[in-house]
Motif scaffolding. Structure first.
Motif, PDB file in Angstrom:
ATOM      1  N   ARG A 180       4.287  -8.692 -18.472  1.00 30.54           N
ATOM      2  CA  ARG A 180       5.244  -8.072 -19.161  1.00 30.54           C
ATOM      3  C   ARG A 180       4.334  -6.160 -19.634  1.00 30.54           C
ATOM      4  NH1 ARG A 180       5.586 -10.871 -24.731  1.00 30.54           N
ATOM      5  NH2 ARG A 180       3.059 -11.293 -24.487  1.00 30.54           N
ATOM      6  N   THR A 181       5.303  -5.325 -18.304  1.00 29.87           N
ATOM      7  CA  THR A 181       4.055  -4.236 -18.936  1.00 29.87           C
ATOM      8  C   THR A 181       5.982  -3.565 -19.187  1.00 29.87           C
ATOM      9  OG1 THR A 181       5.203  -3.772 -16.777  1.00 29.87           O
ATOM     10  CG2 THR A 181       2.884  -4.252 -17.008  1.00 29.87           C
ATOM     11  N   ASN A 182       5.617  -2.314 -20.122  1.00 31.20           N
ATOM     12  CA  ASN A 182       6.758  -1.478 -20.373  1.00 31.20           C
ATOM     13  C   ASN A 182       7.570  -1.004 -19.415  1.00 31.20           C
ATOM     14  OD1 ASN A 182       6.357  -1.600 -23.564  1.00 31.20           O
ATOM     15  ND2 ASN A 182       4.822   0.028 -23.739  1.00 31.20           N
ATOM     16  N   ASN A 183       6.696  -0.967 -18.097  1.00 31.49           N
ATOM     17  CA  ASN A 183       8.029  -0.271 -16.801  1.00 31.49           C
ATOM     18  C   ASN A 183       8.554  -1.595 -16.628  1.00 31.49           C
ATOM     19  OD1 ASN A 183       6.574   2.363 -16.316  1.00 31.49           O
ATOM     20  ND2 ASN A 183       5.066   1.837 -15.360  1.00 31.49           N
ATOM     21  N   ASN A 184       8.208  -2.922 -16.816  1.00 29.08           N
ATOM     22  CA  ASN A 184       8.745  -3.926 -16.002  1.00 29.08           C
ATOM     23  C   ASN A 184      10.115  -4.623 -17.005  1.00 29.08           C
ATOM     24  OD1 ASN A 184       7.246  -4.342 -13.649  1.00 29.08           O
ATOM     25  ND2 ASN A 184       6.010  -5.639 -14.441  1.00 29.08           N
ATOM     26  N   ILE A 185       9.249  -4.216 -18.667  1.00 31.92           N
ATOM     27  CA  ILE A 185      10.420  -4.489 -19.848  1.00 31.92           C
ATOM     28  C   ILE A 185      11.834  -3.584 -19.599  1.00 31.92           C
ATOM     29  CG2 ILE A 185      11.054  -3.941 -21.951  1.00 31.92           C
ATOM     30  CD1 ILE A 185       8.280  -5.084 -22.443  1.00 31.92           C
ATOM     31  N   LYS A 186      11.540  -2.049 -19.038  1.00 31.38           N
ATOM     32  CA  LYS A 186      12.407  -0.849 -18.917  1.00 31.38           C
ATOM     33  C   LYS A 186      13.142  -1.626 -17.636  1.00 31.38           C
ATOM     34  CE  LYS A 186      10.821   3.337 -19.073  1.00 31.38           C
ATOM     35  NZ  LYS A 186      10.107   4.269 -18.819  1.00 31.38           N
ATOM     36  N   GLN A 187      12.882  -1.763 -16.952  1.00 34.08           N
ATOM     37  CA  GLN A 187      12.916  -2.471 -15.484  1.00 34.08           C
ATOM     38  C   GLN A 187      13.971  -3.612 -16.105  1.00 34.08           C
ATOM     39  OE1 GLN A 187      11.215  -3.072 -11.390  1.00 34.08           O
ATOM     40  NE2 GLN A 187      10.317  -1.159 -12.481  1.00 34.08           N
ATOM     41  N   LEU A 188      13.457  -4.644 -16.687  1.00 33.47           N
ATOM     42  CA  LEU A 188      14.114  -5.850 -17.047  1.00 33.47           C
ATOM     43  C   LEU A 188      15.598  -4.414 -17.928  1.00 33.47           C
ATOM     44  CD1 LEU A 188      14.590  -9.064 -17.525  1.00 33.47           C
ATOM     45  CD2 LEU A 188      13.363  -8.398 -19.198  1.00 33.47           C
ATOM     46  N   ASN A 189      15.448  -4.087 -18.681  1.00 32.85           N
ATOM     47  CA  ASN A 189      16.779  -4.076 -19.995  1.00 32.85           C
ATOM     48  C   ASN A 189      17.891  -3.264 -19.081  1.00 32.85           C
ATOM     49  OD1 ASN A 189      15.220  -4.562 -22.598  1.00 32.85           O
ATOM     50  ND2 ASN A 189      14.750  -2.568 -22.612  1.00 32.85           N
ATOM     51  N   THR A 190      17.559  -2.194 -18.028  1.00 31.42           N
ATOM     52  CA  THR A 190      18.268  -1.376 -17.036  1.00 31.42           C
ATOM     53  C   THR A 190      19.729  -2.877 -16.255  1.00 31.42           C
ATOM     54  OG1 THR A 190      17.078   0.602 -16.335  1.00 31.42           O
ATOM     55  CG2 THR A 190      18.894  -0.885 -14.830  1.00 31.42           C
ATOM     56  N   GLU A 191      18.468  -4.000 -15.833  1.00 26.87           N
ATOM     57  CA  GLU A 191      19.670  -5.591 -15.390  1.00 26.87           C
ATOM     58  C   GLU A 191      19.760  -5.908 -16.675  1.00 26.87           C
ATOM     59  OE1 GLU A 191      19.953  -5.639 -12.484  1.00 26.87           O
ATOM     60  OE2 GLU A 191      18.466  -3.718 -12.236  1.00 26.87           O
ATOM     61  N   ILE A 192      19.977  -5.877 -17.936  1.00 25.13           N
ATOM     62  CA  ILE A 192      20.759  -6.878 -19.554  1.00 25.13           C
ATOM     63  C   ILE A 192      21.536  -5.843 -19.573  1.00 25.13           C
ATOM     64  CG2 ILE A 192      20.326  -6.727 -21.487  1.00 25.13           C
ATOM     65  CD1 ILE A 192      17.424  -8.193 -20.830  1.00 25.13           C
ATOM     66  N   PRO A 208      15.487   3.664 -27.422  1.00 21.55           N
ATOM     67  CA  PRO A 208      14.209   5.013 -28.660  1.00 21.55           C
ATOM     68  C   PRO A 208      13.674   5.034 -29.591  1.00 21.55           C
ATOM     69  CG  PRO A 208      17.319   4.599 -27.308  1.00 21.55           C
ATOM     70  CD  PRO A 208      16.520   4.090 -27.117  1.00 21.55           C
ATOM     71  N   ALA A 209      15.009   4.056 -30.271  1.00 26.73           N
ATOM     72  CA  ALA A 209      14.096   4.040 -31.655  1.00 26.73           C
ATOM     73  C   ALA A 209      12.660   3.867 -31.941  1.00 26.73           C
ATOM     74  CB  ALA A 209      14.953   3.517 -32.734  1.00 26.73           C
ATOM     75  N   PHE A 210      12.344   2.372 -31.019  1.00 29.53           N
ATOM     76  CA  PHE A 210      11.414   2.138 -30.780  1.00 29.53           C
ATOM     77  C   PHE A 210      11.189   2.190 -29.223  1.00 29.53           C
ATOM     78  CE2 PHE A 210      14.115  -1.460 -33.602  1.00 29.53           C
ATOM     79  CZ  PHE A 210      12.989  -2.022 -34.546  1.00 29.53           C
ATOM     80  N   SER A 211      10.572   3.648 -29.734  1.00 32.24           N
ATOM     81  CA  SER A 211       9.250   3.669 -28.563  1.00 32.24           C
ATOM     82  C   SER A 211       8.841   5.561 -28.994  1.00 32.24           C
ATOM     83  CB  SER A 211      10.131   4.562 -27.196  1.00 32.24           C
ATOM     84  OG  SER A 211      10.813   3.086 -26.720  1.00 32.24           O
ATOM     85  N   GLY A 212       7.427   5.612 -28.923  1.00 32.87           N
ATOM     86  CA  GLY A 212       6.632   6.936 -29.180  1.00 32.87           C
ATOM     87  C   GLY A 212       6.537   7.760 -28.193  1.00 32.87           C
ATOM     88  N   PRO A 213       6.248   8.925 -28.094  1.00 27.85           N
ATOM     89  CA  PRO A 213       6.237   9.877 -26.821  1.00 27.85           C
ATOM     90  C   PRO A 213       5.500   9.476 -26.124  1.00 27.85           C
ATOM     91  CG  PRO A 213       5.792  10.513 -29.207  1.00 27.85           C
ATOM     92  CD  PRO A 213       5.868   9.110 -29.809  1.00 27.85           C
ATOM     93  N   SER A 214       4.705   8.025 -25.088  1.00 29.32           N
ATOM     94  CA  SER A 214       4.000   7.373 -24.909  1.00 29.32           C
ATOM     95  C   SER A 214       4.766   6.597 -24.293  1.00 29.32           C
ATOM     96  CB  SER A 214       2.867   7.159 -24.817  1.00 29.32           C
ATOM     97  OG  SER A 214       2.586   6.023 -25.844  1.00 29.32           O
ATOM     98  N   GLY A 215       6.519   5.965 -24.948  1.00 33.61           N
ATOM     99  CA  GLY A 215       7.367   4.632 -24.730  1.00 33.61           C
ATOM    100  C   GLY A 215       6.297   3.185 -24.886  1.00 33.61           C
ATOM    101  N   ARG A 216       5.339   4.082 -25.472  1.00 32.69           N
ATOM    102  CA  ARG A 216       4.763   2.841 -26.559  1.00 32.69           C
ATOM    103  C   ARG A 216       5.373   2.439 -28.017  1.00 32.69           C
ATOM    104  NH1 ARG A 216      -0.829   5.109 -25.645  1.00 32.69           N
ATOM    105  NH2 ARG A 216      -1.726   3.839 -23.971  1.00 32.69           N
ATOM    106  N   LEU A 217       5.196   0.584 -28.460  1.00 31.57           N
ATOM    107  CA  LEU A 217       6.583   1.213 -29.239  1.00 31.57           C
ATOM    108  C   LEU A 217       5.123   1.051 -30.764  1.00 31.57           C
ATOM    109  CD1 LEU A 217       7.340  -1.026 -31.881  1.00 31.57           C
ATOM    110  CD2 LEU A 217       6.566  -3.387 -31.127  1.00 31.57           C
ATOM    111  N   PRO A 218       5.544   2.876 -31.911  1.00 27.60           N
ATOM    112  CA  PRO A 218       3.874   2.551 -32.180  1.00 27.60           C
ATOM    113  C   PRO A 218       3.700   1.414 -33.254  1.00 27.60           C
ATOM    114  CG  PRO A 218       6.660   3.960 -32.554  1.00 27.60           C
ATOM    115  CD  PRO A 218       7.162   2.471 -31.751  1.00 27.60           C
ATOM    116  N   ALA A 219       2.484   2.003 -33.617  1.00 31.41           N
ATOM    117  CA  ALA A 219       1.462   1.372 -34.387  1.00 31.41           C
ATOM    118  C   ALA A 219       2.499   1.543 -35.848  1.00 31.41           C
ATOM    119  CB  ALA A 219       0.385   1.786 -34.988  1.00 31.41           C
ATOM    120  N   GLN A 220       2.907   2.655 -36.481  1.00 31.98           N
ATOM    121  CA  GLN A 220       3.452   2.319 -37.939  1.00 31.98           C
ATOM    122  C   GLN A 220       4.497   1.556 -38.244  1.00 31.98           C
ATOM    123  OE1 GLN A 220       5.514   6.154 -36.698  1.00 31.98           O
ATOM    124  NE2 GLN A 220       6.808   5.226 -38.408  1.00 31.98           N
TER     125      GLN A 220
END
Length: 251
Positions: A180-192, A208-220
Motif C-alpha cells: 500500500r503506497t500511493n503509487n500502487n494505489i494510482k496503478q490499481l485505480n488505472t486497472e480498476i 483529484p478531490a482527495f489529493s493535495g499537491p503532493s498526491g497525499r490525502l490532505p490532513a484536513q
C-alpha cells in the motif's frame, strides 16, 4: 463505530468473567485500538485470510439479521465505507451501509450474496486498499475485482453499479504497509478504470478531490492519514450526490 465498540465490550466481558488475572487489568488499560486489533484476532484460525476478523464475522452476521430497505442504494467496501454515516449524508434515500473495516476484494466476494439478496437499485463500490496492505498484488486484486463485477452483472442485471477509485492516503501521517503506497494505489485505480470500461460501469474518479499537491490525502479530510473525518465524508458526498438516486429517478 458501534459494532467496533461492541467487539471490544464483548471481549472484555468474556475475559473478566472467565479469567480473573492481573493481565486482564493490564489489557483493559491498553490503547483502545490495540485492544480492538487484539480482540479481532481471537477467532482467527491459522489459514484464515487477513480480512476474516472477529469484526468481519460480527458485521456479516449483523447484515443477515438486520432489517433493510426495499431495493436500497448500497455502499459497499471496507472501513472507509463502513465509517460513513450514509443515512445522515443522504437522509431522504433508502441507503444501506455494507462496508466492513479491514475488508478486501476477497472478503467482498465472500459476502456478495448478502448484497445480491437486497436487489439494490444502485451499488457504490470502493475496495482494494487493504488488498495492497495485506500484500496482494495488483493483478490478483484486479482478478478478484473482475469476479465481483461479473457476479453483480450476472445476478443483478437491473442494478446500476458505480465504481469508485480507491482513495490516496497521507503517508506522512499513516505509514505505508506492504504494497500500500500511493503509487500502487494510482496503478490499481488505472486497472480498476479499465475494468469499469469493460463492464460499461460508470467510474467515479475521487482522486483529484482527495489529493493535495503532493498526491497525499490532505490532513484536513482525515482522522489518521487513512480514514476520513466528517469533512472528508461531506466532500465524498458532494462528488456523488448527483448520482445517488432511488430507482424511479433517472441516473
Amino acid at each position: 463505530m458501534p459494532l467496533k465498540n461492541l467487539v471490544i465490550g464483548i471481549t472484555l466481558a468474556v475475559l473478566l468473567l472467565s479469567w480473573q488475572h492481573t493481565s486482564v487489568t493490564a489489557m483493559v488499560h491498553k490503547d483502545e485500538e490495540q485492544l480492538y486489533l487484539w480482540a479481532n484476532n481471537l477467532s482467527r484460525k491459522a489459514n484464515d485470510p487477513p480480512y476474516l476478523s472477529l469484526y468481519y464475522r460480527l458485521r456479516e452476521t449483523y447484515f443477515t439479521l438486520a432489517p433493510h430497505a426495499s431495493q436500497p442504494i448500497v455502499f459497499l467496501g471496507d472501513s472507509i465505507t463502513d465509517e460513513g454515516e450514509w443515512s445522515a449524508l443522504f437522509p431522504a434515500l433508502p441507503v444501506e451501509n455494507r462496508g466492513i473495516g479491514g475488508d478486501t476484494t476477497l472478503g467482498v466476494l465472500n459476502r456478495l450474496h448478502q448484497v445480491i439478496v437486497l436487489q439494490p437499485s444502485q451499488i457504490f463500490l470502493m475496495i482494494g486498499t487493504n488488498d495492497l496492505c495485506f500484500g496482494r498484488s495488483i493483478p490478483d486484486t484486479i482478478a478478484n475485482y473482475r469476479q465481483i463485477l461479473t457476479r453483480l452483472h450476472t445476478e443483478l442485471p437491473n442494478t446500476k453499479i458505480y465504481i469508485q477509485s480507491v482513495l490516496p492516503f497521507n503517508d506522512a501521517l499513516f505509514p505505508s504497509r506492504s504494497l500500500r503506497t500511493n503509487n500502487n494505489i494510482k496503478q490499481l485505480n488505472t486497472e480498476i478504470n479499465k475494468l469499469a470500461q469493460t463492464y460499461h460501469d460508470p467510474y467515479i474518479d475521487l482522486t483529484p478531490a482527495f489529493s493535495g499537491p503532493s498526491g497525499r490525502l490532505p490532513a484536513q479530510y482525515t482522522t489518521d492519514g487513512l480514514h476520513l473525518n466528517a469533512s472528508g465524508y461531506l466532500l465524498w458526498r458532494d462528488q456523488i450526490k448527483d448520482l445517488v438516486a432511488p430507482r424511479h429517478s433517472p441516473t
